[in-house]
Design a protein around this motif. Sequence first.
Motif, mmCIF file in Angstrom:
data_model
loop_
_atom_site.group_PDB
_atom_site.id
_atom_site.type_symbol
_atom_site.label_atom_id
_atom_site.label_comp_id
_atom_site.label_asym_id
_atom_site.label_seq_id
_atom_site.Cartn_x
_atom_site.Cartn_y
_atom_site.Cartn_z
ATOM 1 N N SER A 128 69.776 111.497 6.725
ATOM 2 C CA SER A 128 69.188 110.615 7.723
ATOM 3 C C SER A 128 69.497 109.177 7.322
ATOM 4 C CB SER A 128 67.681 110.828 7.825
ATOM 5 O OG SER A 128 67.077 110.558 6.581
ATOM 6 N N ALA A 129 69.530 108.300 8.305
ATOM 7 C CA ALA A 129 69.828 106.893 8.028
ATOM 8 C C ALA A 129 68.647 106.253 7.305
ATOM 9 C CB ALA A 129 70.126 106.150 9.316
ATOM 10 N N THR A 130 68.957 105.389 6.348
ATOM 11 C CA THR A 130 67.926 104.683 5.607
ATOM 12 C C THR A 130 67.433 103.522 6.462
ATOM 13 O OG1 THR A 130 68.973 105.260 3.520
ATOM 14 C CG2 THR A 130 67.416 103.444 3.476
ATOM 15 N N GLN A 131 66.156 103.540 6.793
ATOM 16 C CA GLN A 131 65.561 102.475 7.608
ATOM 17 C C GLN A 131 64.306 101.988 6.918
ATOM 18 O OE1 GLN A 131 64.878 104.294 11.381
ATOM 19 N NE2 GLN A 131 67.041 104.290 11.945
ATOM 20 N N SER A 132 64.191 100.673 6.824
ATOM 21 C CA SER A 132 63.000 100.123 6.173
ATOM 22 C C SER A 132 61.907 99.902 7.215
ATOM 23 C CB SER A 132 63.342 98.805 5.468
ATOM 24 O OG SER A 132 63.827 97.877 6.403
ATOM 25 N N GLU A 133 60.721 100.390 6.901
ATOM 26 C CA GLU A 133 59.563 100.243 7.769
ATOM 27 C C GLU A 133 58.501 99.474 6.991
ATOM 28 O OE1 GLU A 133 58.419 104.153 8.910
ATOM 29 O OE2 GLU A 133 60.343 104.585 9.860
ATOM 30 N N HIS A 134 58.088 98.361 7.549
ATOM 31 C CA HIS A 134 57.144 97.480 6.862
ATOM 32 C C HIS A 134 55.786 97.513 7.533
ATOM 33 C CE1 HIS A 134 60.280 95.675 4.393
ATOM 34 N NE2 HIS A 134 61.048 95.723 5.470
ATOM 35 N N ASP A 135 54.742 97.614 6.720
ATOM 36 C CA ASP A 135 53.380 97.493 7.202
ATOM 37 C C ASP A 135 52.853 96.070 6.996
ATOM 38 O OD1 ASP A 135 53.307 100.172 7.907
ATOM 39 O OD2 ASP A 135 52.597 100.771 5.920
ATOM 40 N N LEU A 136 53.350 95.416 5.969
ATOM 41 C CA LEU A 136 52.949 94.047 5.636
ATOM 42 C C LEU A 136 54.175 93.137 5.695
ATOM 43 C CD1 LEU A 136 50.730 94.952 2.559
ATOM 44 C CD2 LEU A 136 49.953 94.424 4.869
ATOM 45 N N ASP A 164 55.543 90.792 3.676
ATOM 46 C CA ASP A 164 56.373 90.629 2.480
ATOM 47 C C ASP A 164 56.510 91.910 1.676
ATOM 48 O OD1 ASP A 164 56.834 87.981 3.034
ATOM 49 O OD2 ASP A 164 55.060 87.301 1.950
ATOM 50 N N GLU A 165 56.316 93.041 2.301
ATOM 51 C CA GLU A 165 56.359 94.318 1.610
ATOM 52 C C GLU A 165 57.805 94.677 1.245
ATOM 53 O OE1 GLU A 165 54.788 98.865 2.371
ATOM 54 O OE2 GLU A 165 55.000 97.487 4.042
ATOM 55 N N ILE A 166 57.990 95.229 0.076
ATOM 56 C CA ILE A 166 59.298 95.712 -0.367
ATOM 57 C C ILE A 166 59.187 97.224 -0.503
ATOM 58 C CG2 ILE A 166 61.020 95.705 -2.187
ATOM 59 C CD1 ILE A 166 60.170 92.854 -2.829
ATOM 60 N N THR A 167 60.021 97.937 0.230
ATOM 61 C CA THR A 167 59.987 99.398 0.189
ATOM 62 C C THR A 167 61.215 99.914 -0.545
ATOM 63 O OG1 THR A 167 61.170 99.584 2.280
ATOM 64 C CG2 THR A 167 58.756 99.476 2.389
ATOM 65 N N ALA A 168 61.218 101.210 -0.817
ATOM 66 C CA ALA A 168 62.384 101.832 -1.457
ATOM 67 C C ALA A 168 63.608 101.722 -0.558
ATOM 68 C CB ALA A 168 62.087 103.284 -1.783
ATOM 69 N N ALA A 169 63.399 101.774 0.753
ATOM 70 C CA ALA A 169 64.518 101.646 1.688
ATOM 71 C C ALA A 169 65.154 100.264 1.595
ATOM 72 C CB ALA A 169 64.052 101.924 3.107
ATOM 73 N N ASP A 170 64.361 99.225 1.374
ATOM 74 C CA ASP A 170 64.911 97.878 1.209
ATOM 75 C C ASP A 170 65.823 97.803 -0.015
ATOM 76 O OD1 ASP A 170 63.572 96.844 3.432
ATOM 77 O OD2 ASP A 170 61.785 96.389 2.239
ATOM 78 N N ILE A 171 65.393 98.428 -1.086
ATOM 79 C CA ILE A 171 66.196 98.422 -2.309
ATOM 80 C C ILE A 171 67.487 99.215 -2.096
ATOM 81 C CG2 ILE A 171 66.226 99.139 -4.730
ATOM 82 C CD1 ILE A 171 63.158 98.634 -4.699
ATOM 83 N N GLN A 172 67.396 100.346 -1.407
ATOM 84 C CA GLN A 172 68.593 101.133 -1.129
ATOM 85 C C GLN A 172 69.568 100.366 -0.243
ATOM 86 O OE1 GLN A 172 67.247 104.810 0.513
ATOM 87 N NE2 GLN A 172 66.680 105.653 -1.475
ATOM 88 N N ASN A 211 71.413 97.820 -2.132
ATOM 89 C CA ASN A 211 72.455 98.437 -2.967
ATOM 90 C C ASN A 211 73.523 99.141 -2.133
ATOM 91 O OD1 ASN A 211 71.294 97.604 -5.354
ATOM 92 N ND2 ASN A 211 69.971 99.390 -5.477
ATOM 93 N N ARG A 212 73.530 98.928 -0.823
ATOM 94 C CA ARG A 212 74.519 99.448 0.116
ATOM 95 C C ARG A 212 74.497 100.972 0.189
ATOM 96 N NH1 ARG A 212 76.683 95.034 1.622
ATOM 97 N NH2 ARG A 212 78.467 95.657 2.824
ATOM 98 N N ILE A 213 73.296 101.547 0.120
ATOM 99 C CA ILE A 213 73.098 102.980 0.302
ATOM 100 C C ILE A 213 72.428 103.156 1.654
ATOM 101 C CG2 ILE A 213 71.967 105.046 -0.567
ATOM 102 C CD1 ILE A 213 72.130 103.726 -3.365
ATOM 103 N N PHE A 214 73.136 103.766 2.588
ATOM 104 C CA PHE A 214 72.688 103.795 3.965
ATOM 105 C C PHE A 214 72.208 105.163 4.419
ATOM 106 C CE2 PHE A 214 75.826 100.389 3.614
ATOM 107 C CZ PHE A 214 75.041 99.301 4.011
ATOM 108 N N THR A 215 72.277 106.177 3.563
ATOM 109 C CA THR A 215 71.836 107.510 3.961
ATOM 110 C C THR A 215 70.944 108.116 2.869
ATOM 111 O OG1 THR A 215 73.883 108.438 3.055
ATOM 112 C CG2 THR A 215 73.813 108.044 5.426
ATOM 113 N N HIS A 216 70.067 109.001 3.300
ATOM 114 C CA HIS A 216 69.137 109.656 2.387
ATOM 115 C C HIS A 216 68.967 111.112 2.814
ATOM 116 C CE1 HIS A 216 65.902 109.992 -0.500
ATOM 117 N NE2 HIS A 216 65.196 110.622 0.427
ATOM 118 N N CYS A 217 68.794 111.984 1.847
ATOM 119 C CA CYS A 217 68.607 113.409 2.119
ATOM 120 C C CYS A 217 67.441 113.890 1.267
ATOM 121 C CB CYS A 217 69.876 114.176 1.760
ATOM 122 S SG CYS A 217 69.803 115.927 2.076
ATOM 123 N N VAL A 218 66.576 114.707 1.875
ATOM 124 C CA VAL A 218 65.446 115.273 1.130
ATOM 125 C C VAL A 218 65.684 116.764 0.975
ATOM 126 C CG1 VAL A 218 62.970 115.660 1.108
ATOM 127 C CG2 VAL A 218 63.894 113.537 1.977
#
Length: 175
Positions: free
Chosen positions: A147-155, A157-165, A168-175
């Motif tokens: 699935s595509a890496t998308q950052s979802e913010h609740d706050l 200035d929040e930093i999520t794992a998706a922001d870090i990915q 680092n130019r990582i655009f996909t994630h698999c669980v």
Amino acid sequence: MMKAPWSRMPLLLPAILLVAGVVCGINSWGIYFASTTGIAAIALFLSRFRIIAFSLMLCAVGTINAYLRIETEAPVEYIGVTNMYQADITQSRIGDTSQTLTLRVTHAGVDSAHMQAIKAFDATITVPSFDIEYEAMHTIRFVGQFSATQSEHDLPDEITAADIQLKNRIFTHCV
């Protein structure tokens, strides 16, 4: 202070031209710059301006290298499709409940008998098990759905794992 002559630094100017090409290649117009400088280099080479042609060709090579190696978006043909993938592990992080692997995916197919080389892309995968401890430089095969890496913010200035990915130019994630 005495300056060193150019004869003692013969690769300085080619290195500067190559880096200039890489800097131009990370932009969206990099492929146009590479084709323009490549055509100009060929024209100058044929008109006997060989040093200038060589300089422009180094810029074009740096641009093409940067343009081909830097991913800009997730490969859409693998998003949401369940396939078997083969990947090289570039980084392994062990958390409290799972292992997170950073991968360079190189092959894909419907099963292990029909694996084909693909344009490599970076992805992360979460393994909710510690049965096998994965390390960098291992090659693995797995069945998954990216699935595509998308950052979802609740706050704000929040930093999520998706922001870090994404940084680092990582655009996909698999669980």
